[in-house]
Design a protein around this motif. Structure first.
Motif, PDB file in Angstrom:
ATOM      1  N   SER A   1       0.845  -1.187   0.000  1.00  0.00           N
ATOM      2  CA  SER A   1       0.000   0.000   0.000  1.00  0.00           C
ATOM      3  C   SER A   1       0.883   1.240   0.000  1.00  0.00           C
ATOM      4  CB  SER A   1      -0.891  -0.044   1.225  1.00  0.00           C
ATOM      5  OG  SER A   1      -1.433   1.204   1.440  1.00  0.00           O
TER       6      SER A   1
ATOM      7  N   ASP B   1       0.096   4.095   1.525  1.00  0.00           N
ATOM      8  CA  ASP B   1       0.067   4.769   2.819  1.00  0.00           C
ATOM      9  C   ASP B   1       0.584   3.861   3.932  1.00  0.00           C
ATOM     10  OD1 ASP B   1      -2.088   3.190   2.309  1.00  0.00           O
ATOM     11  OD2 ASP B   1      -3.446   4.271   3.631  1.00  0.00           O
ATOM     12  N   ASP B   2       1.863   3.604   3.873  1.00  0.00           N
ATOM     13  CA  ASP B   2       2.510   2.856   4.954  1.00  0.00           C
ATOM     14  C   ASP B   2       2.303   3.586   6.262  1.00  0.00           C
ATOM     15  OD1 ASP B   2       3.490   0.919   3.458  1.00  0.00           O
ATOM     16  OD2 ASP B   2       5.601   1.321   3.838  1.00  0.00           O
ATOM     17  N   LYS B   3       2.130   2.822   7.290  1.00  0.00           N
ATOM     18  CA  LYS B   3       2.037   3.506   8.572  1.00  0.00           C
ATOM     19  C   LYS B   3       2.588   2.576   9.638  1.00  0.00           C
ATOM     20  CE  LYS B   3      -2.554   2.067  10.048  1.00  0.00           C
ATOM     21  NZ  LYS B   3      -3.793   2.524  10.661  1.00  0.00           N
TER      22      LYS B   3
ATOM     23  N   TYR C   1      -3.551  -2.230  11.310  1.00  0.00           N
ATOM     24  CA  TYR C   1      -3.187  -2.155   9.897  1.00  0.00           C
ATOM     25  C   TYR C   1      -4.318  -2.641   9.018  1.00  0.00           C
ATOM     26  CZ  TYR C   1       1.637  -2.133  11.628  1.00  0.00           C
ATOM     27  OH  TYR C   1       2.782  -1.865  12.270  1.00  0.00           O
TER      28      TYR C   1
ATOM     29  N   GLN D   1      -0.308  -2.462   4.449  1.00  0.00           N
ATOM     30  CA  GLN D   1       0.237  -1.316   5.171  1.00  0.00           C
ATOM     31  C   GLN D   1       1.423  -1.680   6.040  1.00  0.00           C
ATOM     32  OE1 GLN D   1      -3.242   0.126   7.187  1.00  0.00           O
ATOM     33  NE2 GLN D   1      -3.573   1.730   5.657  1.00  0.00           N
TER      34      GLN D   1
ATOM     35  N   ASP E   1       4.905  -2.476   6.983  1.00  0.00           N
ATOM     36  CA  ASP E   1       6.156  -2.186   6.285  1.00  0.00           C
ATOM     37  C   ASP E   1       7.096  -3.359   6.509  1.00  0.00           C
ATOM     38  OD1 ASP E   1       8.100  -0.989   4.896  1.00  0.00           O
ATOM     39  OD2 ASP E   1       8.742   0.346   6.530  1.00  0.00           O
TER      40      ASP E   1
ATOM     41  N   THR F   1      -9.626  -2.559  10.247  1.00  0.00           N
ATOM     42  CA  THR F   1      -8.212  -2.886  10.402  1.00  0.00           C
ATOM     43  C   THR F   1      -8.092  -4.105  11.316  1.00  0.00           C
ATOM     44  OG1 THR F   1      -7.974  -1.549  12.353  1.00  0.00           O
ATOM     45  CG2 THR F   1      -7.582  -0.465  10.224  1.00  0.00           C
TER      46      THR F   1
END
Lengths: 362, 412, 507
Positions: free
Chosen positions: B200, B202-204, B211, B215, B217, B242
């Protein structure tokens, strides 16, 4: 007294196998669309309803110590008796044939999709004929031998099903479409227990008539609980809304249960026991039908008449085109007719016997 | 003569094989079915992943072959597609060992998908315990890109991965059985496993569970991520949850089957750190739904037991009972807040509850007519939900106090 | 036509056979000698010995007859010839001649007979015949000594715990072995003479105050109906006695253990013993007898039931495994775990036969191995093992004729069939296995179920000497429930009443 005749045990086994397989076929499909989550009450109510005529019937049996046909004939005279018992015979002939094609459709839908239906039907009929020609003792004893294994399989299924996510909340709203619907359906379908009356055909092969009454009472109480239990399980696992459209919940139940990740497809093992029970069941029906015939028309040799009756059943069984017509149309009608007839019959016989007594005493 | 009459049909039976007799090596086992939308109005793009039996078996010459064959084509439905598959596959296509059904997100968001899915159940080989996985990308891409390194055979991945729900609760239990149940009862939302093989944008950093798939990482060769869930209303997807929300949703259900959820909470003393704990639900929730009034009232009591796994901050929550109580309150408050947020989202955004609360509501009615008239799903959106969390510490691991860390050392 | 011929033949045969035997013993010694000589073909039969002597004490001529090999020569010399020729004193001439012979000859058993046929039978059984001039009676002196093996461990019914004596080829010894274990005055041994050429005698042993008298009569009747030259041994007798000669299911128990026999007699069964057989027959028996071994009751309750469970498992495995394999791999693939299904499919890809042929090849190969293993002379016995393991276990797999899982299936099936305690039962299972296999190949599990149900149904119709084969399970009769599982010994208080014992409690 022949100590090797059929006893209470064999009779209970016959009843448990013939009636106790009804929740595994399309019978639930006749009930669930009407009573939904309250379906589990239907076997209990129906058992309660049939208990009264059954009690009268058993009382008459013990009094006269006769089999079903003989009793009917004795109490209602030769002509009317013959009419009544030929009705029972036709009821059995047609009912069994439709039920048989029911089972053939189940087999062909779930396990043998490419095998022609008539092959399965003929094989089933031939096997049942083979066992039935062995006579009543063979049937009763076979039923008693296989009963524990069938019961263990059913118990195992329930235990495995409990591991699955089952939710008792599915049993609510408790009365489904309403208590009146439940009561009505229970009455219309009380002929699921009709075997407790008709299996009296076996009485000439039993040690004592008392044992039949005992077997019928034990059988009825076990069956009512067993059947209600299974309906309850269907509801708690699938939810009544799903069951409305789900054909053959028992087969679905066997497909849903699993034992861990490794043995997840159990239905084959249950198929074995289900088939054993079904074969015994049809054998019983076949024999009863043939025996009803020979007794009604006073001809000798049940064994000889098995051949034409089996052939007739196969022919009738081939008539429905599919499960829906055989089960929903024909069998439903047969069940309803049976419910009325067998509910009234014992009362009728009782009145006749009272009249007879009255006319005999002065 | 008699004997010959007997032997001839018998040998014909055995040698020609009977109608339903199929040798095992003549069959192609579809382990995953993928469904995507197709341009055709009455068609669906079907993907079959067919296992290659010889892979992983020594001395069969299969070592160099690929583990599975993946074919995609458009067909009227995924059942009749198997005949079409025989254009390329030389074996009888068999669904008896199908483990999962992957459905592209774009497809499942349409009414069309529901029709194709529900029509498939008629087939005897489609079992109700097949897992439903919703993939962010097209199902065909997901199946193609999903190359787990540990599992040689494709079915194993789905077998093990979908089995993880019971442990972690990061993904829900989502089989066809439940899918149909929700559609047919028209109550409650259905949660399906949400997955992707694409990273994705929009990594967070969402701690341990917050998540959506893609997402996280992560570095490594396999890019498949299964986390969170797709929320389906009446068989059609309307939103996502999520991983964290999925866990909350499972906990809000009366009976959660997730066994061990490893979670972390902000340390009440030291905001830099988080306390790690193992969360289990020892008993079913106590759920009470009052339906007498116009706006129903829902009272939920969630019993939870906690086992402390790690206290990186070094605070003493073990032997210091005051601190313990503080932590307990803190956890209760955090959870309550989270749960309330989730309930709010479902009430306002999705307008359906994924907590199976309709089953509780059903108990208040005597007949189905009354219940249907009440229309629980509609009432839920304005329901007054009261959540109470009861946390109990049940273990602290095999260490008592925190290790003595010198303040000075830490300063460096 | 044929039947008529048969009857007429038999009649003629009986007439010639019995002409000289029907005679009585005459007072003319010479005449008797010549009669016996002609019966025993003494001109060519060198085993037939006639020893003439003068009995001094009686002042009469006498002859002794015996068959060499069946008698103890030492005994004849010491106690008969010596006694006859020597004793002269103390003889009271007025005494009855029978009494006199009894007095003179110091031997354990003397029987006076008057018919030639009795003499012939006695001689055939190893007794010595004494004929005295002028007396119309003969004396049969018991000098039998027949060579036989010593008592050894049973060949087929071995136990770990319990006595290890097995029957030998002598009725006398076998009876001794039985009496040794059951010293009870009501234990009778009832001899039945067969109406055949060799006039064999068969012994029935039973406990007189327990046995069902009807069964004894039934057995006797069937024995008398046997109409052949001779019954060589008990294995042949079994086939003459049973009700359904074509049936796969044995209805008579063949056992070589005296302790087992005793336990059966105590339940009211009848035991049949005959010469030249290291075993005896037990009637009537039920299905469960074939399933049990002597050891089940010797081992403690838990252990005994454990081996019963194992045996039940073997029973099922031996019958169903190959057919189940065929059914599952060709009809119900969904039943296999996915990994196993794939593994089987992978291995089968290069095999040129369908599964059913593969199974048949291996099953037949195994049966060949088994038969060869019995017939092979012991010096080259080990080769069987080598050939078997090499061919079945390895080479066939490597040659891609069969898949490796097939070896497991056949091996477990074979092993299980070895665990069936009774030979007849083991044969039965080996044969019906093929029936199951074929029906599984046609209808999958449905076929197996058909076979199973038919088998059970067939078993319920069988009777062994009037006792239903599956009783006391069905038809139900009170018993100690020693069927598939057994209770503790202390609770086995009731004899199985389906056998109709005269007394149903054990005390």
């Amino acid at each position: 007294m022949n100590k090797y005749k059929l006893g209470t045990r064999e009779m209970v086994a016959i009843l448990l196998i013939t009636i106790g397989t009804k929740f595994t076929d399309a019978t639930p499909n006749l009930l669930f669309p009407k009573t939904y989550m309250a379906t589990w009450m239907v076997p209990l109510f129906a058992a309660g309803m049939i208990a009264i005529p059954l009690a009268i019937f058993l009382h008459l049996l013990n009094k006269y110590e006769l089999g079903l046909v003989d009793l009917v004939k004795k109490l209602s005279g030769k002509f009317v008796g013959t009419v009544f018992s030929s009705f029972i015979f036709i009821f059995y002939l047609v009912g069994t044939a439709f039920l048989m094609s029911d089972y053939v459709f189940i087999l062909s839908t779930l396990y043998f999709p490419q095998t022609p239906d008539y092959v399965i039907l003929v094989v089933l009929a031939v096997v049942c004929f083979g066992i039935a020609s062995g006579g009543p003792y063979m049937i009763g004893r076979t039923a008693w031998i296989v009963l524990p294994y069938v019961m263990i399989a059913l118990a195992l299924l329930l235990i495995l099903a409990m591991v699955e996510e089952m939710d008792t909340a599915y049993l609510f709203p408790i009365f489904g479409k309403g208590l009146d619907v439940v009561v009505k359906e229970s009455f219309l379908k009380n002929s699921i227990y009709v075997e407790t009356i008709t299996m009296a055909t076996f009485i000439p092969f039993m040690t004592k008539v008392k044992q039949y009454s005992k077997a019928a009472i034990i059988g009825l109480s076990i069956l009512a609980i067993e059947m209600s239990f299974f309906f309850m399980f269907y509801v708690t696992i699938f939810d009544a809304y799903s069951l409305e459209d789900m054909l053959l919940p028992f087969q679905h139940l066997t497909r849903v249960v699993e034992l861990g990740r490794f043995i997840s497809n159990f239905e084959g093992y249950f198929l074995v026991f289900w088939l054993i029970a079904s074969i015994v069941k049809y054998t019983v029906y076949l024999f009863v039908t043939a025996h009803l015939f020979t007794q009604t028309f006073n001809v000798k040799s049940t064994r000889f008449h098995l051949i034409p009756i089996t052939t007739l059943m196969v022919l009738i069984g081939m008539y429905p085109d599919n499960l829906i017509s055989s089960s929903f149309l024909y069998r439903n009608t047969v069940l309803h007719i049976g419910s009325f007839f067998f509910f009234i019959l014992p009362f009728l016989l009782w009145i006749l016997s009272l009249r007879k007594k009255a006319s005999a005493s002065p | 003569m008699k004997k010959i009459m007997f032997i001839i049909p018998l040998s014909i039976f055995i040698l020609t094989g009977c109608w339903d007799k199929h040798e095992i090596e003549e069959q192609a086992f579809v382990v995953v079915i993928g469904l995507d939308d197709s341009e055709k109005e009455d068609g669906v793009s079907v993907t079959y992943q067919i296992a290659n039996p010889q892979v992983g078996i020594p001395n069969t010459g299969g070592e160099k072959e690929v583990a599975s064959e993946i074919i995609t084509f458009t067909a009227p439905d995924f059942i009749t597609a198997r005949d079409l598959a025989n254009a390329t596959v030389a074996r009888k296509v068999n669904f008896a060992h199908t483990k999962a059904m992957v459905i592209g997100e774009d497809f499942i968001r349409t009414e069309k998908a529901k029709k194709f899915l529900t029509s498939g159940i008629r087939d005897r080989e489609i079992r109700r315990d097949i897992q439903v996985v919703v993939s962010k990308e097209k199902a065909a891409d997901f199946i193609k890109n999903n190359n787990p390194n540990l599992e040689t055979r494709p079915h194993k991945f789905y077998d093990l991965m979908t089995g993880r729900w019971a442990e972690t609760g990061l993904v829900p239990l989502s089989d066809l059985q439940r899918y149909f149940q929700r559609i047919e009862s028209k109550n409650d939302a259905y949660l399906a496993i949400y997955a992707t093989t694409e990273k994705s944008d929009d990594d967070k950093y969402g701690n341990e569970d917050d998540y959506l798939p893609g997402q996280i990482d992560q570095k490594g060769s396999s890019r498949t991520q299964l986390i969170g869930s797709a929320l389906l209303k009446d068989g059609v997807m309307i939103g996502t949850l999520t991983g964290e929300e999925t866990r909350s949703a499972l906990n809000l259900r009366s009976k959660s089957i997730a066994k061990y959820m490893r979670v972390t909470y902000k340390d009440p003393f030291n905001k830099k750190y988080r306390v790690a704990a193992l969360l289990t639900k020892p008993r079913s929730n106590k759920i009470e739904i009052l339906t007498q009034e116009v706006t129903p009232k829902v009272n939920v009591t969630i019993p939870l037991s906690f086992k402390i796994l790690a206290i990186p901050s070094g605070e003493n929550y073990v032997t210091n009972l005051e601190n313990q109580e503080l932590l307990r309150r803190h956890v209760e408050d955090t959870l309550k807040k989270k749960y309330n947020e989730l309930v709010k989202i479902t009430q306002e955004e999705y307008k359906i509850n994924p907590f199976n609360w309709s089953r509780v509501a059903r108990k208040n009615f005597l007949t189905m007519q009354e219940y249907e008239e009440y229309d629980w799903d509609d009432k839920y959106t304005n329901a007054d939900v009261n959540i109470k969390v009861e946390v109990k510490f049940t273990g602290f691991g095999k260490q008592l106090g925190p290790p003595k860390v010198d303040e000075k050392d830490e300063g460096k | 036509m044929n039947i008529k011929k048969l009857f007429s033949n038999r009649k003629k045969f009986e007439v010639t056979r019995n002409s000289s035997k029907e005679e009585k013993i005459k007072d003319n010694l010479e005449h008797n000698i010549s009669t016996l000589s002609s019966i025993f073909e003494s001109s060519i039969n060198s085993d037939f010995v006639i020893r003439q002597c003068d009995v001094l004490s009686l002042e009469k001529k006498a002859s002794t007859f015996f068959l060499n090999g069946l008698v103890d020569p030492k005994e004849i010399e010491e106690f008969i010839i010596n006694a006859l020729t020597n004793s002269e004193e103390n003889v009271n001439k007025n005494m009855d001649i029978e009494q006199l012979v009894n007095d003179i000859i110091p031997i354990k058993n003397i029987k006076a007979v008057s018919m030639i046929s009795e003499c012939v039978q006695g001689l055939n059984n190893g007794q010595t015949l004494l004929l005295v001039e002028g007396i119309e009676n003969g004396f049969l002196l018991d000098t039998t000594k027949i060579e036989h093996r010593g008592v050894e461990t049973p060949q087929n019914e071995l136990v770990i715990k319990g006595s290890n004596e097995g029957f030998v080829e002598s009725v006398a010894i076998n009876k001794a072995l039985i009496r040794k274990q059951l010293r009870y005055e009501k234990l009778v041994s009832d001899n039945v003479e067969l109406h055949n050429r060799a006039a064999d005698s068969v012994s029935l042993m039973y406990v007189n105050d327990l046995v069902d008298k009807d069964v004894v009569e039934d057995v006797k009747k069937r024995l008398r109906d046997i109409d052949v030259d001779t019954i060589q041994n008990i294995a042949l007798l079994e086939q003459y006695l049973e009700e359904r000669p074509y049936s796969l299911v044995p209805t008579i128990l063949y056992t070589e253990r005296p302790d087992r026999v005793v336990s059966y007699m105590l339940e009211g069964h009848v035991v049949i013993l005959a010469e030249n057989s290291p075993a005896c027959l037990v009637v009537p028996v039920t299905f469960w007898s074939f399933f049990h071994t002597a050891e089940d009751n010797y081992q403690r309750w838990a252990y005994g039931n454990f081996i019963r469970i194992i045996r039940l498992l073997c029973f099922l495995i031996a019958i169903v495994t190959p057919s189940f394999y065929v059914a599952v791999t060709t009809f119900h693939i969904e039943m296999l775990p996915t990994d196993l299904a794939l593994a089987i499919a992978a291995k089968r890809e290069t095999i040129p036969f369908p599964v059913i042929v593969e199974v048949l090849i291996m099953e037949v190969a195994f049966e060949i191995l088994r038969e060869a293993g019995i017939r092979v002379p012991s010096p080259i016995g080990p080769t069987i093992g080598i050939v078997g393991t090499l061919i079945l276990g390895q080479a066939a797999v490597e040659a891609n004729i069969i898949s490796p899982i097939m070896v497991i299936v056949v091996a477990i099936t074979g092993l299980s069939s070895f665990a069936i305690p009774d030979i007849s039962f083991s044969f039965m299972i080996r044969v019906i296995r093929f029936g199951f296999l074929l029906s599984a190949a046609i209808f999958g599990l449905f076929g197996i179920v058909i076979c199973l149900t038919l088998s059970v149904a067939y078993l319920t119709t069988l009777h062994s000497f009037g006792v239903p084969f599956l009783s006391p399970k069905t038809p139900y009769n009170p018993s100690s429930k020693d069927l598939i599982f057994r209770r503790t010994i202390r609770k086995q208080r009731i004899r199985p009443t389906n056998i109709n014992p005269q007394d149903s409690t054990r005390k």
